[in-house]
Write a protein that holds these residues in place. Structure first.
Motif, PDB file in Angstrom:
ATOM      1  N   GLU A 126       0.842  -1.205   0.000  1.00  0.00           N
ATOM      2  CA  GLU A 126       0.000   0.000   0.000  1.00  0.00           C
ATOM      3  C   GLU A 126       0.877   1.256   0.000  1.00  0.00           C
ATOM      4  O   GLU A 126       1.475   1.613   0.999  1.00  0.00           O
ATOM      5  N   ARG A 127       0.921   1.926  -1.116  1.00  0.00           N
ATOM      6  CA  ARG A 127       1.899   2.986  -1.337  1.00  0.00           C
ATOM      7  C   ARG A 127       1.650   4.255  -0.510  1.00  0.00           C
ATOM      8  O   ARG A 127       2.570   5.024  -0.236  1.00  0.00           O
ATOM      9  N   THR A 128       0.394   4.481  -0.098  1.00  0.00           N
ATOM     10  CA  THR A 128       0.148   5.691   0.697  1.00  0.00           C
ATOM     11  C   THR A 128       0.892   5.644   2.034  1.00  0.00           C
ATOM     12  O   THR A 128       1.224   6.686   2.593  1.00  0.00           O
ATOM     13  N   TYR A 129       1.144   4.439   2.543  1.00  0.00           N
ATOM     14  CA  TYR A 129       1.916   4.352   3.796  1.00  0.00           C
ATOM     15  C   TYR A 129       3.315   4.934   3.583  1.00  0.00           C
ATOM     16  O   TYR A 129       3.828   5.696   4.395  1.00  0.00           O
ATOM     17  N   LEU A 130       3.922   4.531   2.472  1.00  0.00           N
ATOM     18  CA  LEU A 130       5.263   5.038   2.150  1.00  0.00           C
ATOM     19  C   LEU A 130       5.224   6.543   1.936  1.00  0.00           C
ATOM     20  O   LEU A 130       6.096   7.273   2.402  1.00  0.00           O
ATOM     21  N   GLU A 131       4.189   6.994   1.247  1.00  0.00           N
ATOM     22  CA  GLU A 131       4.078   8.435   1.003  1.00  0.00           C
ATOM     23  C   GLU A 131       3.947   9.218   2.307  1.00  0.00           C
ATOM     24  O   GLU A 131       4.568  10.268   2.477  1.00  0.00           O
ATOM     25  N   LEU A 132       3.143   8.703   3.198  1.00  0.00           N
ATOM     26  CA  LEU A 132       2.984   9.390   4.477  1.00  0.00           C
ATOM     27  C   LEU A 132       4.326   9.423   5.226  1.00  0.00           C
ATOM     28  O   LEU A 132       4.718  10.463   5.773  1.00  0.00           O
ATOM     29  N   ALA A 133       5.031   8.299   5.222  1.00  0.00           N
ATOM     30  CA  ALA A 133       6.348   8.267   5.893  1.00  0.00           C
ATOM     31  C   ALA A 133       7.257   9.332   5.296  1.00  0.00           C
ATOM     32  O   ALA A 133       7.914  10.096   6.025  1.00  0.00           O
ATOM     33  N   GLY A 134       7.294   9.400   3.980  1.00  0.00           N
ATOM     34  CA  GLY A 134       8.135  10.400   3.316  1.00  0.00           C
ATOM     35  C   GLY A 134       7.721  11.819   3.682  1.00  0.00           C
ATOM     36  O   GLY A 134       8.560  12.678   3.944  1.00  0.00           O
ATOM     37  N   ASN A 135       6.415  12.042   3.717  1.00  0.00           N
ATOM     38  CA  ASN A 135       5.890  13.360   4.076  1.00  0.00           C
ATOM     39  C   ASN A 135       6.280  13.775   5.481  1.00  0.00           C
ATOM     40  O   ASN A 135       6.666  14.915   5.724  1.00  0.00           O
ATOM     41  N   LEU A 136       6.129  12.841   6.414  1.00  0.00           N
ATOM     42  CA  LEU A 136       6.447  13.170   7.803  1.00  0.00           C
ATOM     43  C   LEU A 136       7.921  13.548   7.924  1.00  0.00           C
ATOM     44  O   LEU A 136       8.294  14.465   8.659  1.00  0.00           O
ATOM     45  N   ILE A 137       8.760  12.845   7.185  1.00  0.00           N
ATOM     46  CA  ILE A 137      10.196  13.139   7.216  1.00  0.00           C
ATOM     47  C   ILE A 137      10.492  14.484   6.566  1.00  0.00           C
ATOM     48  O   ILE A 137      11.264  15.296   7.092  1.00  0.00           O
ATOM     49  N   ASP A 138       9.853  14.740   5.442  1.00  0.00           N
ATOM     50  CA  ASP A 138      10.094  16.009   4.737  1.00  0.00           C
ATOM     51  C   ASP A 138       9.526  17.206   5.484  1.00  0.00           C
ATOM     52  O   ASP A 138       9.940  18.349   5.242  1.00  0.00           O
ATOM     53  N   SER A 139       8.555  16.979   6.359  1.00  0.00           N
ATOM     54  CA  SER A 139       7.918  18.092   7.065  1.00  0.00           C
ATOM     55  C   SER A 139       8.715  18.560   8.276  1.00  0.00           C
ATOM     56  O   SER A 139       8.411  19.599   8.857  1.00  0.00           O
ATOM     57  N   ARG A 140       9.688  17.783   8.674  1.00  0.00           N
ATOM     58  CA  ARG A 140      10.459  18.178   9.868  1.00  0.00           C
ATOM     59  C   ARG A 140      11.318  19.394   9.571  1.00  0.00           C
ATOM     60  O   ARG A 140      11.747  19.616   8.449  1.00  0.00           O
ATOM     61  N   GLY A 141      11.579  20.180  10.623  1.00  0.00           N
ATOM     62  CA  GLY A 141      12.455  21.346  10.474  1.00  0.00           C
ATOM     63  C   GLY A 141      11.724  22.560   9.971  1.00  0.00           C
ATOM     64  O   GLY A 141      12.344  23.529   9.538  1.00  0.00           O
ATOM     65  N   LYS A 142      10.404  22.524  10.012  1.00  0.00           N
ATOM     66  CA  LYS A 142       9.620  23.677   9.580  1.00  0.00           C
ATOM     67  C   LYS A 142       8.831  24.269  10.744  1.00  0.00           C
ATOM     68  O   LYS A 142       7.876  25.018  10.552  1.00  0.00           O
TER      69      LYS A 142
END
Lengths: 635, 635
Positions: free
Chosen positions: B206-222
């Motif tokens: 299920e690819r949305t799980y991977l997408e969410l993981a990527g999003n959470l990582i990319d959202s840090r530091g903001k």
């Protein structure tokens, strides 16, 4: 009874009696500078903060004025009380109508805030009226009360803030009713009220205050303080005070508690109290005190650590702990007359304490480490000094000590005067007493101290001058001897050089303390600075700041050779710092490459020779905020 | 797709592919001992604690059963999830009906507790339903969800706990709806869910799980994570992950985050993620890693400190950080094939991690210091190991790693097998693949490792054996050479000794790792252990415990001479400890008297010669609770 305007005025049981702030004038040197800055910059900032930080608004709210939210911590009231104490002592030293006005207005706010039964604490009155005295382990209610009592005693001695004393007595009376005669066996998690109650007893003669102080001290170590989540040692409730061998837990709490213990001894003569306090003092000095005189090795719990746990980088060494330590040492000095307590006051005063404030008096350290690396300095309680803190216990505490500094200079006995701290200025024995000294010195930059007897009482009396333990070879020149006939000034076992004679006006003792800069090594059990050396000169601990090094020389690369000469370099006005004496020495610059695990099969090699420059620790962090080290590795 | 029963099964982008738990059997040595103890003692204790500590009762309560108060911390659910993961891996290794039953019952509880929309967190459902996802900075909601996802993946791979995977997918779906497609840009203050989401993606596709993981990582530091009061670095929200150069803040959070970062790289191929993670790894290893492989220098914030801030006494080195570090290193190893990551796994596994558990498996360290003084050991998180903790993150975490240890032993590629950790037992390449190795060794007590090819595929293939960086001179003997013709085993740059050939059944490689005990020195910038030396042998760091010294010899008095010979003393059964190899050496016993300030004008003098005995660090604190030191001063 004679009026002594100063903190801690014990009964006649004291071996030494204080000389009040009004009887000692400091005219120069760092202490005069600190007092001037305190007057011109710190106290005005503090008074402004009493509105901005919520301390006064909270109390007005408790008195029914306004309806804003409670601001700050539950011990916010104490900031105001320390501030009031500061201006009271400052009013004795250098009166200002402003101080009297502020004290009067504050007294009016407190009168309105105080409940008819005497209770007074804005946090509990405004936020948690149903929890009054119900969460003493962290409520700080008695802690705040103690600071109010101390402020009221100071204001009464200074003659300002009419009404403050009445508020304080009503509050103290309420405490007596609840905790002495009322059967409530609670103890505040933060000791402070004990020493304050004794002072209020001294001022008023009301013996129940002293009894309550004694009770609170005797009740510790019986599990009466609930665990606030910080463990058993935090609030010193792990053992009865007479059984505890070493200071533990929250450092400021332990140190305030000790002041209270010695104060109760001074009034009751209970020797077992003095004994246990001295025992812990000896353990603290031998195993839990920084070279700067600071105490508290852990951020976690703002606490004393284990024996010999004295990390320089993560030193807590809270500014308030330095102040509390000076309070304790002063009481021990009065109680025993032993110079080792004045020695530690000097060490703490010129280093851990003095470092707390910036050269311009408007920025403060809460935490006083002995090392700063050049990464991650944005930590709120490390990094640079700050103008104020959410928990602002330190700044007004610093101000009250600086305002009262002249009270720590000298003492008297039936038959003499004792000088403990060397400052240029005058000391007189007190109201109507004929003894008066003039002290000329450029201390601590220079070791020559000239003490002139300007007025002398009739008959024999004794002048006692402290010889600091660090002064390897002290000379004394006496004006009634042949010129140039200086002799070794041999101190007694108590650390004082004494001259007993029938003094004539104008006679002089010239003391030459040994200010040769020295290398100092740590006890081998202090793991955190093993293999290191520090530099001291007189009472001053030195440090290496990046700002003073030549281009390309990194403080973290330096290693010192104990054989290298230490050169004294006076500087009239170092930018940002002011007058100072630097120390230069040859050092090895050792660059060990980084990469992979930092554990190797070979110890590091010797480096290239460079010149390294040290500045007094108390003057650090007045430049660029770079690396700083008190301890450098041995080459 | 091939079924690999183990944690972290990345896509084909990985340079190395894992070999599942079912394909590696460990038959002896410390790892087999730890697995036996885990099976017999730790896991039964953990299962019992799931009731006693409130983890299961809280979830039952969320499902409408009972009405007791919520027990424990807001992340109490995660204890159960880690415990479930532990029994899932253990069920693969050594099946027990008990495990399947427990997992089934737990799954039923979770099914009842889960809200219809998929949300599941007992604390927020029971205590704060109005605050769901409203205080992510400290709520641990996604952290708990992550552990549930990991447990469900493990249970699915192990074939137990029917229903768990459905619960996990509903919860993951809810996270996706809220945080990926729903526009909520919140991030959990405690990273963990990222690596878990990737694993669930790997299992389910299920690819949305991977997408969410990527999003959470990319959202840090903001600045999307509110300050929980622990400062800006605590939750790694100070900088975008691609810009951060060094690990900071809460160590376990940083290390779990790194696993997620490498996991997302492994699935998406985003090289910038791998690069930034490797950069921080290099900085961490060079400046923020203990000789034991532990991480986290501060109790305050359970945090990484500054570069080179590595105090042995106040080391935090949390057991969970050791586990998280192993997870991260394992992913880096799969992603790059470089032996330095397996080297660090070994160091951490045999030292910081292994020390966390008592020899009998029923007591645990939360914090793993490198030194214990003999005063004040009653601190809840220091002192002796404890059966359980109010915050019990460590014990079930330890159990899940031990249960899955065989998954970290070896990997495979298209053309070969790689052995990373040396254990006696067997390794086979997986389902139906013909390659099968037998490993005979008494490692880490002895350096001889005999790897026999029991089955070999047709054609040429490569056997790669890790040569640990600490092995100064490694010899290899090959069964197809002349007898006794051992040669230096030269590893490639990646740290592996490789033999590519057409293997015949029964062929053997004999590796002789260099287990000569060695003195190890710290980088000169590590202030806290300057002037000290440690002893290592093979992968084991040694320490000096008071229990092993002769009467009258105090560990805190010892100083080591680097010239002194290190004698290896095998012991079949040291009381309380079991099998071990001690190291004896001559040392100076230096007694520096105590009294007055511990700062003097002379460095300490040499002492008298005594014999000092060291024991492997991982076996410490199984005797009397006395003094312990990894680092001793140089004489």
């Amino acid at each position: 009874m004679e009026q002594i305007l100063g903190p801690a005025v014990p009964s006649s049981r004291a071996v030494l009696r204080p000389i009040g702030i009004q009887d000692v004038v400091i005219t120069g040197g760092p202490l005069a500078r600190w007092q001037r800055i305190n007057h011109e910059a710190s106290i005005p900032l503090g008074l402004e903060q009493m509105e901005r930080s919520g301390a006064l608004p909270n109390l007005r709210r408790a008195g029914g004025e306004g309806d804003g939210p409670f601001q700050g911590y539950r011990f916010q009231d104490s900031d105001l009380y320390k501030q009031l104490e500061a201006i009271a002592w400052e009013h004795v030293r250098a009166p200002q109508p402003l101080y009297a006005e502020f004290a009067e207005q504050a007294a009016a706010v407190l009168e309105r805030a105080q409940r008819p039964d005497g209770y007074l604490n804005s946090h509990y009155q405004v936020v948690k009226p149903d929890k009054i005295y119900a969460e003493l382990e962290y409520s700080h209610e008695m802690y705040c009360a103690g600071h109010l009592l101390q402020a009221a005693v100071a204001a009464a001695r200074a003659g300002i803030g009419d009404g403050l004393l009445a508020v304080a007595r009503r509050l103290a009376g309420h405490l007596v009713e609840v905790f002495l005669t009322g059967g409530n066996d609670g103890i505040d998690g933060h000791a402070e009220v004990e020493t304050a109650l004794v002072e209020l007893y001294r001022l008023t003669g009301e013996r129940t205050y002293l009894e309550l102080a004694g009770n609170l001290i005797d009740s510790r170590g019986k599990g009466l303080i609930a665990d606030s989540g910080m463990g058993m040692l935090y609030a010193q409730d792990h053992l009865p005070v007479r059984d505890a061998d070493t200071p533990v837990g929250h450092a400021v709490r332990q140190l305030y508690l000790e002041s209270g213990i010695v104060d109760v001894y001074l009034e009751t003569g209970d020797e077992s109290l003095l004994e246990c306090s001295v025992r812990r003092w000896e353990d603290m000095v031998a195993t839990k005190t920084y070279i700067t005189g600071g105490n508290g090795s852990r951020h976690d719990g703002e606490a004393f650590g284990e024996r010999y746990e004295l990390p320089p980088d993560r030193a807590y060494s809270e500014s308030c702990a330095a102040i509390a330590g000076i309070h304790w040492n002063w009481r021990l000095l009065l109680a025993t007359g032993q110079g080792r307590y004045a020695d530690l006051i000097e060490r703490t005063l010129y280093n851990a304490f003095a470092a707390s404030t910036s050269a311009d008096g408007v920025r403060f350290f809460y935490v006083n480490p002995l090392q700063r690396r050049d990464d991650l300095v944005e930590d709120a309680y490390l990094g640079r000094r700050r103008e104020w803190f959410a928990c602002a216990c330190c700044p007004p505490n610093i101000m009250r000590l600086v305002a009262s500094l002249s009270g720590y200079v000298a003492t008297k006995t039936e038959s003499g005067l004792q000088v403990h701290q060397y400052v240029p200025g005058t000391v007189q024995a007190g109201e109507g007493a004929p003894a008066r000294l003039k002290i000329d010195t450029d201390y601590p930059w220079d070791g020559l101290i000239r003490v002139t007897v300007e007025e002398a009482p009739a008959g024999e009396w004794e002048l006692a001058l402290r010889i600091p333990a660090w002064s390897e070879s002290t000379l004394a020149g006496l004006s009634w001897d042949e010129p140039g006939d200086a002799r070794p000034a041999q101190p007694g076992e108590d650390g004082y050089f004494r001259i007993r004679r029938q003094w004539r006006h104008g006679e002089t003792v010239e003391l030459r303390l040994d200010l040769t800069p020295r290398h100092t090594y740590p006890h081998r059990r202090i793991d955190a600075v093993r293999g290191c050396v520090a530099i001291e000169r007189g009472p001053l601990v030195y440090c290496f700041e990046q700002a003073d090094q030549a281009r390309g020389v990194e403080v973290d690369d330096l290693a010192l050779s104990p054989g290298a000469r230490l050169r004294v370099v006076p500087v009239a006005n170092l930018e940002g710092v002011g007058r100072t004496v630097l120390i230069e020495t040859e050092a090895a610059a050792v660059d060990q490459p980084r990469g992979g695990l930092p554990y190797t099969s070979q110890p590091f090699a010797a480096g290239t020779l460079v010149t390294a420059t040290a500045v007094p620790y108390f003057q650090w962090d007045n430049r660029d905020g770079g690396t700083m080290r008190v301890w450098l590795p041995l080459a």
